[in-house]
Design a protein around this motif. Structure first.
Motif, PDB file in Angstrom:
ATOM      1  N   GLU A  46       6.346  14.438  -2.008  1.00  0.00           N
ATOM      2  CA  GLU A  46       5.090  15.121  -1.671  1.00  0.00           C
ATOM      3  C   GLU A  46       5.188  16.626  -1.929  1.00  0.00           C
ATOM      4  OE1 GLU A  46       2.288  13.714  -0.678  1.00  0.00           O
ATOM      5  OE2 GLU A  46       2.887  11.689  -0.074  1.00  0.00           O
ATOM      6  N   SER A  51       4.040  19.489   8.709  1.00  0.00           N
ATOM      7  CA  SER A  51       5.394  18.974   8.950  1.00  0.00           C
ATOM      8  C   SER A  51       5.477  17.480   8.611  1.00  0.00           C
ATOM      9  CB  SER A  51       5.811  19.216  10.410  1.00  0.00           C
ATOM     10  OG  SER A  51       5.113  18.332  11.256  1.00  0.00           O
ATOM     11  N   LEU A  52       4.328  16.816   8.588  1.00  0.00           N
ATOM     12  CA  LEU A  52       4.314  15.389   8.232  1.00  0.00           C
ATOM     13  C   LEU A  52       4.082  15.171   6.732  1.00  0.00           C
ATOM     14  CD1 LEU A  52       2.211  14.040  11.242  1.00  0.00           C
ATOM     15  CD2 LEU A  52       4.610  13.517  10.764  1.00  0.00           C
ATOM     16  N   TRP A  53       3.955  16.255   6.002  1.00  0.00           N
ATOM     17  CA  TRP A  53       3.738  16.190   4.548  1.00  0.00           C
ATOM     18  C   TRP A  53       2.514  15.356   4.182  1.00  0.00           C
ATOM     19  CZ3 TRP A  53       6.006  19.528   1.420  1.00  0.00           C
ATOM     20  CH2 TRP A  53       7.162  20.158   1.912  1.00  0.00           C
ATOM     21  N   ARG A 112       3.024   7.994   8.159  1.00  0.00           N
ATOM     22  CA  ARG A 112       4.113   8.749   7.555  1.00  0.00           C
ATOM     23  C   ARG A 112       5.487   8.162   7.898  1.00  0.00           C
ATOM     24  NH1 ARG A 112       4.271   9.998   3.659  1.00  0.00           N
ATOM     25  NH2 ARG A 112       5.659  11.790   3.771  1.00  0.00           N
ATOM     26  N   ILE A 122      11.159  13.019   5.268  1.00  0.00           N
ATOM     27  CA  ILE A 122       9.760  12.859   5.689  1.00  0.00           C
ATOM     28  C   ILE A 122       8.824  13.448   4.632  1.00  0.00           C
ATOM     29  CG2 ILE A 122       9.807  14.949   7.156  1.00  0.00           C
ATOM     30  CD1 ILE A 122       7.772  11.719   7.767  1.00  0.00           C
ATOM     31  N   ASN A 123       9.391  14.205   3.695  1.00  0.00           N
ATOM     32  CA  ASN A 123       8.609  14.729   2.569  1.00  0.00           C
ATOM     33  C   ASN A 123       8.365  13.679   1.491  1.00  0.00           C
ATOM     34  OD1 ASN A 123      11.445  14.807   2.258  1.00  0.00           O
ATOM     35  ND2 ASN A 123      11.216  16.035   0.398  1.00  0.00           N
ATOM     36  N   VAL A 124       8.864  12.461   1.763  1.00  0.00           N
ATOM     37  CA  VAL A 124       8.812  11.418   0.749  1.00  0.00           C
ATOM     38  C   VAL A 124       7.815  10.337   1.153  1.00  0.00           C
ATOM     39  CG1 VAL A 124      10.199   9.372   0.175  1.00  0.00           C
ATOM     40  CG2 VAL A 124      11.104  11.635  -0.280  1.00  0.00           C
ATOM     41  N   SER A 125       7.078   9.804   0.158  1.00  0.00           N
ATOM     42  CA  SER A 125       6.313   8.569   0.372  1.00  0.00           C
ATOM     43  C   SER A 125       6.971   7.540  -0.526  1.00  0.00           C
ATOM     44  CB  SER A 125       4.856   8.757  -0.034  1.00  0.00           C
ATOM     45  OG  SER A 125       4.278   9.752   0.785  1.00  0.00           O
ATOM     46  N   SER A 126       7.105   6.321  -0.048  1.00  0.00           N
ATOM     47  CA  SER A 126       7.755   5.336  -0.914  1.00  0.00           C
ATOM     48  C   SER A 126       7.381   3.927  -0.541  1.00  0.00           C
ATOM     49  CB  SER A 126       9.277   5.492  -0.857  1.00  0.00           C
ATOM     50  OG  SER A 126       9.790   4.912   0.309  1.00  0.00           O
ATOM     51  N   ARG A 127       7.526   3.068  -1.501  1.00  0.00           N
ATOM     52  CA  ARG A 127       7.242   1.653  -1.279  1.00  0.00           C
ATOM     53  C   ARG A 127       8.093   0.865  -2.254  1.00  0.00           C
ATOM     54  NH1 ARG A 127       4.122   2.248   2.003  1.00  0.00           N
ATOM     55  NH2 ARG A 127       6.106   1.987   2.969  1.00  0.00           N
ATOM     56  N   THR A 157       0.835  -1.219   0.000  1.00  0.00           N
ATOM     57  CA  THR A 157       0.000   0.000   0.000  1.00  0.00           C
ATOM     58  C   THR A 157       0.862   1.259   0.000  1.00  0.00           C
ATOM     59  OG1 THR A 157      -1.754  -1.169   1.140  1.00  0.00           O
ATOM     60  CG2 THR A 157      -1.801   1.240   1.270  1.00  0.00           C
ATOM     61  N   PHE A 158       0.542   2.159  -0.907  1.00  0.00           N
ATOM     62  CA  PHE A 158       1.317   3.397  -1.069  1.00  0.00           C
ATOM     63  C   PHE A 158       0.546   4.600  -0.529  1.00  0.00           C
ATOM     64  CE2 PHE A 158       3.620   6.757  -3.100  1.00  0.00           C
ATOM     65  CZ  PHE A 158       4.849   6.241  -3.454  1.00  0.00           C
ATOM     66  N   ARG A 213       6.141   5.211   8.034  1.00  0.00           N
ATOM     67  CA  ARG A 213       6.330   4.121   7.067  1.00  0.00           C
ATOM     68  C   ARG A 213       6.329   4.647   5.644  1.00  0.00           C
ATOM     69  NH1 ARG A 213       4.133   2.566  11.623  1.00  0.00           N
ATOM     70  NH2 ARG A 213       4.537   0.496  12.457  1.00  0.00           N
ATOM     71  N   ARG A 214       6.358   5.924   5.502  1.00  0.00           N
ATOM     72  CA  ARG A 214       6.360   6.619   4.201  1.00  0.00           C
ATOM     73  C   ARG A 214       5.159   6.221   3.345  1.00  0.00           C
ATOM     74  NH1 ARG A 214       9.459   8.475   7.330  1.00  0.00           N
ATOM     75  NH2 ARG A 214      11.502   9.382   6.867  1.00  0.00           N
ATOM     76  N   ILE A 215       4.012   6.092   4.013  1.00  0.00           N
ATOM     77  CA  ILE A 215       2.750   5.923   3.296  1.00  0.00           C
ATOM     78  C   ILE A 215       2.182   7.325   3.075  1.00  0.00           C
ATOM     79  CG2 ILE A 215       0.399   5.006   3.423  1.00  0.00           C
ATOM     80  CD1 ILE A 215       1.433   2.811   5.279  1.00  0.00           C
ATOM     81  N   SER A 216       1.737   7.589   1.857  1.00  0.00           N
ATOM     82  CA  SER A 216       1.168   8.895   1.538  1.00  0.00           C
ATOM     83  C   SER A 216      -0.237   9.003   2.155  1.00  0.00           C
ATOM     84  CB  SER A 216       1.101   9.038   0.013  1.00  0.00           C
ATOM     85  OG  SER A 216       0.673  10.320  -0.328  1.00  0.00           O
ATOM     86  N   ILE A 251       9.007   6.213  -5.518  1.00  0.00           N
ATOM     87  CA  ILE A 251       9.206   7.326  -4.585  1.00  0.00           C
ATOM     88  C   ILE A 251       8.335   8.498  -5.031  1.00  0.00           C
ATOM     89  CG2 ILE A 251      10.902   8.935  -3.609  1.00  0.00           C
ATOM     90  CD1 ILE A 251      13.055   6.892  -4.339  1.00  0.00           C
ATOM     91  N   TYR A 252       7.541   8.986  -4.099  1.00  0.00           N
ATOM     92  CA  TYR A 252       6.702  10.151  -4.397  1.00  0.00           C
ATOM     93  C   TYR A 252       7.178  11.317  -3.550  1.00  0.00           C
ATOM     94  CZ  TYR A 252       2.486  12.896  -5.237  1.00  0.00           C
ATOM     95  OH  TYR A 252       1.604  13.880  -5.614  1.00  0.00           O
TER      96      TYR A 252
END
Ligand code: SF4
Lengths: 351, 100
Positions: free
Chosen positions: B26, A114-116, A89, B10-15, A65-66, A91-94, B23-24
């Motif tokens: 944000e 701050s958590l984007w 966040r 922390i500005n990054v989303s990734s899997r 899951t992304f 876990r870098r989940i959007s 990598i996204y």
């Protein structure tokens, strides 16, 4: 070493590989508003514990899951909601949040920034308090929601208004568009108010009238359409909805569904891992076998090209996941009278 | 390039899905996918490893010509730092947000 992609490339890959790339999580059904159109029958469900969400996010990472959408009820009703956002966040989940915004403070807005957090969607029903508060049945809610919009924008967060259209709010659409523009936020309309998730149809009385639909379905913002029919592909490799290939929804008890509108439960994350439910549950495997040419009423229907049927609504409101959706049929008939065709036809999502 | 500790922003989303890192960013609304080596580099970034640890691991893994690999990985890492996807520090990153 890197390659630039569009989000839709990721979605396409997910559909092909059957990866739940975007999952909606209802963290509670409790809410501080009492909206007349709400689809939730029971507002007392508080949701899983903080620790259980920690476990759930690990399972979501394992499943690929992304994106998650965190919603309620009203998610900020949970005292630990920011901890849940941080878990995702970390876990870098959007993260996208659906909220009414009334509990968002300056400090929370700063922390979300701050958590984007990717986006915050705020439910707005009209451009002034009398319309909006009439829907939420909470005086002062419009003012609080607008304060939240300003705080979020000030902190650089992308905000979107979500506005389900009802017969009593339809007259205020231009003002709502102007409000969104003045706040520099995107605006998303929904033309169909659904039945409640226990099958109670009372909320459907709030739907737009035929006359209103005739007017509004010509509005690109409400129904993106063309005047040319989209070529109909062979229906045998088309699925009635792709959410069971790339989606997923989890209710406050941990029950897993393909989508919060499709009430077919695959299992519970407190008993079985999310990935196991997603890949192996009999219910989900069965749904993935469905093809458009197996839909009893749709195959050969004269409204097929104008229709944006949702299998979840067909099941919830008409009792048959393979049958006609009366809500979709009503709108399809109006499109036909207008000579329009929907740009996205869910009936033939190709896999 | 200084041998610094690396963490995912922390500005990054990734899997990582099927060995491909997505990598996204944000803050830029940019989505990228990485090739096999890039994905392995991304997997290794955890706030506790330095650039040299990652380069050494890749050289060992791929049985490749060290100088060439070092140059390629260093420039790749610099590119990710430039995009804001990676953060650097002279000491290991502390705290759970560095987990990524
Ligand atoms: S849902 Fe009803 S109106 Fe729509 S295509 Fe199927 S049978 Fe026709």
């Amino acid at each position: 070493m890197d390659n630039v992609l569009e989000v839709r490339d990721l979605t396409r890959m997910a559909i092909k590989e059957v990866i739940p790339i975007s999952v909606l999580i209802e963290v509670c059904h409790t809410c501080n508003e009492n909206c007349i159109h709400c689809y939730l029958a029971d507002h007392t469900r508080r949701g899983m514990t903080t620790g259980q969400y920690e476990m759930l996010f690990d399972q979501l990472v394992d499943a690929g899951t992304f994106f998650v959408i965190l919603t309620g009820g009203e998610p900020f009703m949970r005292r630990d909601f920011m901890e849940i956002v941080r878990m995702a966040r970390r876990r870098r989940i959007s993260v996208t949040i659906f909220t009414n915004g009334t509990l968002i403070t300056e400090q929370l807005a700063r922390e979300l920034a701050s958590l984007w957090v990717q986006e915050v969607h705020i439910s707005v029903y009209g451009a002034d308090a009398s319309i909006h508060d009439g829907i939420t049945r909470v005086p002062g809610s419009f003012k609080k929601s607008m304060t939240a919009v300003d705080l979020l924008k000030k902190n650089g967060i992308t905000v979107r208004f979500k506005s389900p259209l009802m017969s009593r709010t339809a007259d205020g659409i231009s003002e709502l568009k102007a409000l969104a523009e003045s706040k520099d936020v995107d605006l998303q309309f929904t033309a169909v108010i659904t039945a409640m998730n226990d099958g109670n149809m009372a909320t459907t009385n709030l739907r737009l009238t035929d006359a209103q639909l005739k007017d509004l379905l010509l509005d690109e913002k409400i129904d993106s359409h063309t005047s040319q029919a989209i070529e109909r592909p062979s229906t045998c490799d088309c699925v009635p909805c792709d959410t069971v290939y790339n989606g997923g929804a989890i209710d406050p008890f941990g029950n897993v569904f393909p989508c919060n509108q499709l009430q077919v439960c695959g299992g519970n994350v407190l008993e079985q891992s999310f990935g196991d439910i997603w890949s192996n549950s009999f219910a989900f495997r069965n749904l993935r076998e469905m093809r458009v040419d197996g839909l009893d009423d749709c195959d050969g229907c004269s409204l097929f090209l104008q229709c944006t049927r949702c299998p979840g609504l067909a099941l919830l409101e008409d009792g048959d996941i393979r049958g006609c959706s009366s809500a979709a049929k009503r709108i399809a008939k109006i499109r036909r009278s207008l000579g329009t065709y929907p740009l996205q036809n869910h009936i033939f999502s190709k896999i | 390039m200084e041998d610094l500790y690396l963490a995912k922003g922390i500005n990054v989303s990734s899997r990582i899905i099927n060995n491909v890192a997505y990598i996204y960013l944000e803050d830029r609304n940019d989505l990228i996918s990485l090739n096999e080596t890039g994905s392995e580099v991304w997997r290794l970034v955890n706030g506790k490893r330095r650039t040299s640890d990652i380069v050494d691991h890749i050289i060992k893994c791929y049985d490749a010509e060290p100088c060439e690999v070092r140059d390629i990985i260093y420039s790749f890492i610099l590119d990710l730092i430039g995009k804001g996807a990676l953060k650097t520090s002279s000491v290991p990153f502390e705290g759970v947000m560095a987990y990524g």
